[in-house]
Design a protein around this motif. Sequence first.
Motif, PDB file in Angstrom:
ATOM      1  N   UNK A  56       0.839  -1.207   0.000  1.00  0.00           N
ATOM      2  CA  UNK A  56       0.000   0.000   0.000  1.00  0.00           C
ATOM      3  C   UNK A  56       0.870   1.251   0.000  1.00  0.00           C
ATOM      4  N   UNK A  57       1.964   1.212   0.757  1.00  0.00           N
ATOM      5  CA  UNK A  57       2.898   2.341   0.748  1.00  0.00           C
ATOM      6  C   UNK A  57       3.513   2.547  -0.619  1.00  0.00           C
ATOM      7  N   UNK A  86       2.198   2.781  10.947  1.00  0.00           N
ATOM      8  CA  UNK A  86       1.886   2.864   9.518  1.00  0.00           C
ATOM      9  C   UNK A  86       1.794   4.329   9.085  1.00  0.00           C
ATOM     10  N   UNK A  87       1.252   5.181   9.949  1.00  0.00           N
ATOM     11  CA  UNK A  87       1.189   6.611   9.642  1.00  0.00           C
ATOM     12  C   UNK A  87       2.560   7.243   9.568  1.00  0.00           C
ATOM     13  N   UNK A  88       3.444   6.864  10.493  1.00  0.00           N
ATOM     14  CA  UNK A  88       4.826   7.357  10.424  1.00  0.00           C
ATOM     15  C   UNK A  88       5.512   6.880   9.154  1.00  0.00           C
ATOM     16  N   UNK A  89       5.232   5.639   8.772  1.00  0.00           N
ATOM     17  CA  UNK A  89       5.762   5.072   7.526  1.00  0.00           C
ATOM     18  C   UNK A  89       5.307   5.913   6.333  1.00  0.00           C
ATOM     19  N   UNK A  90       4.017   6.258   6.281  1.00  0.00           N
ATOM     20  CA  UNK A  90       3.521   7.069   5.171  1.00  0.00           C
ATOM     21  C   UNK A  90       4.076   8.479   5.229  1.00  0.00           C
ATOM     22  N   UNK A  91       4.198   9.059   6.410  1.00  0.00           N
ATOM     23  CA  UNK A  91       4.798  10.396   6.523  1.00  0.00           C
ATOM     24  C   UNK A  91       6.210  10.397   5.953  1.00  0.00           C
ATOM     25  N   UNK A 102       0.040  11.869   9.470  1.00  0.00           N
ATOM     26  CA  UNK A 102      -0.673  10.649   9.081  1.00  0.00           C
ATOM     27  C   UNK A 102      -0.782   9.701  10.274  1.00  0.00           C
ATOM     28  N   UNK A 103       0.235   9.683  11.112  1.00  0.00           N
ATOM     29  CA  UNK A 103       0.203   8.830  12.298  1.00  0.00           C
ATOM     30  C   UNK A 103      -0.987   9.201  13.187  1.00  0.00           C
ATOM     31  N   UNK A 104      -1.195  10.487  13.397  1.00  0.00           N
ATOM     32  CA  UNK A 104      -2.324  10.948  14.202  1.00  0.00           C
ATOM     33  C   UNK A 104      -3.649  10.550  13.549  1.00  0.00           C
ATOM     34  N   UNK A 105      -3.772  10.801  12.244  1.00  0.00           N
ATOM     35  CA  UNK A 105      -5.015  10.492  11.537  1.00  0.00           C
ATOM     36  C   UNK A 105      -5.288   8.988  11.524  1.00  0.00           C
ATOM     37  N   UNK A 106      -4.261   8.179  11.272  1.00  0.00           N
ATOM     38  CA  UNK A 106      -4.449   6.731  11.209  1.00  0.00           C
ATOM     39  C   UNK A 106      -4.754   6.154  12.588  1.00  0.00           C
TER      40      UNK A 106
END
Length: 162
Positions: free
Chosen positions: A19-20, A62-67, A77-81
């Motif tokens: 997904x990333x 996963x949010x940190x990964x996307x950030x 993204x970490x906060x939102x996820x």
Amino acid sequence: MNPAIPRGRWVILASLVLAGMLVIVPMPDWAVPARPQWVALVLLYWAMALPSRVGVTVAWLAGLFQDALVGSLLGQHALAFALIAWIILKLHRRMRLMPVWQQALTILLLLYAVQLVLFWVNGFVGRPVPPWQAWLAPVIGAALWPWVFFLLRTARRHFGVQ
């Protein structure tokens, strides 16, 4: 197989990494704001299907990964996820009983929650507001939910992820 390592952990990790990779696939400039939140979709599936294995901590990571992948403000993204994972963990029993089209409507609301958190964080730090096409991303994500759901459910059953 080592009994201390839960079976199928690599399937969850591989799906999040895939997904990333979809997040960083090149797209035309006009389509980039409408890109679906692939990591959020996969995360929502796993949190709904295996709430004891995928929760707020995995969502945060996963949010940190996307950030890190997209170069956004670290933690947004970490906060939102983490927020949507917490919500889906509260709703997962109801969600699993819903037909896929009703799940897609709930997913739409959760993806809009992600966009709102991202817009809020960007506004808070003084970054420009994304174009109006960014509001299409949750709609596209919700439209893709049935395919994401069936694909990941098939992978979960095939590999025996429990």
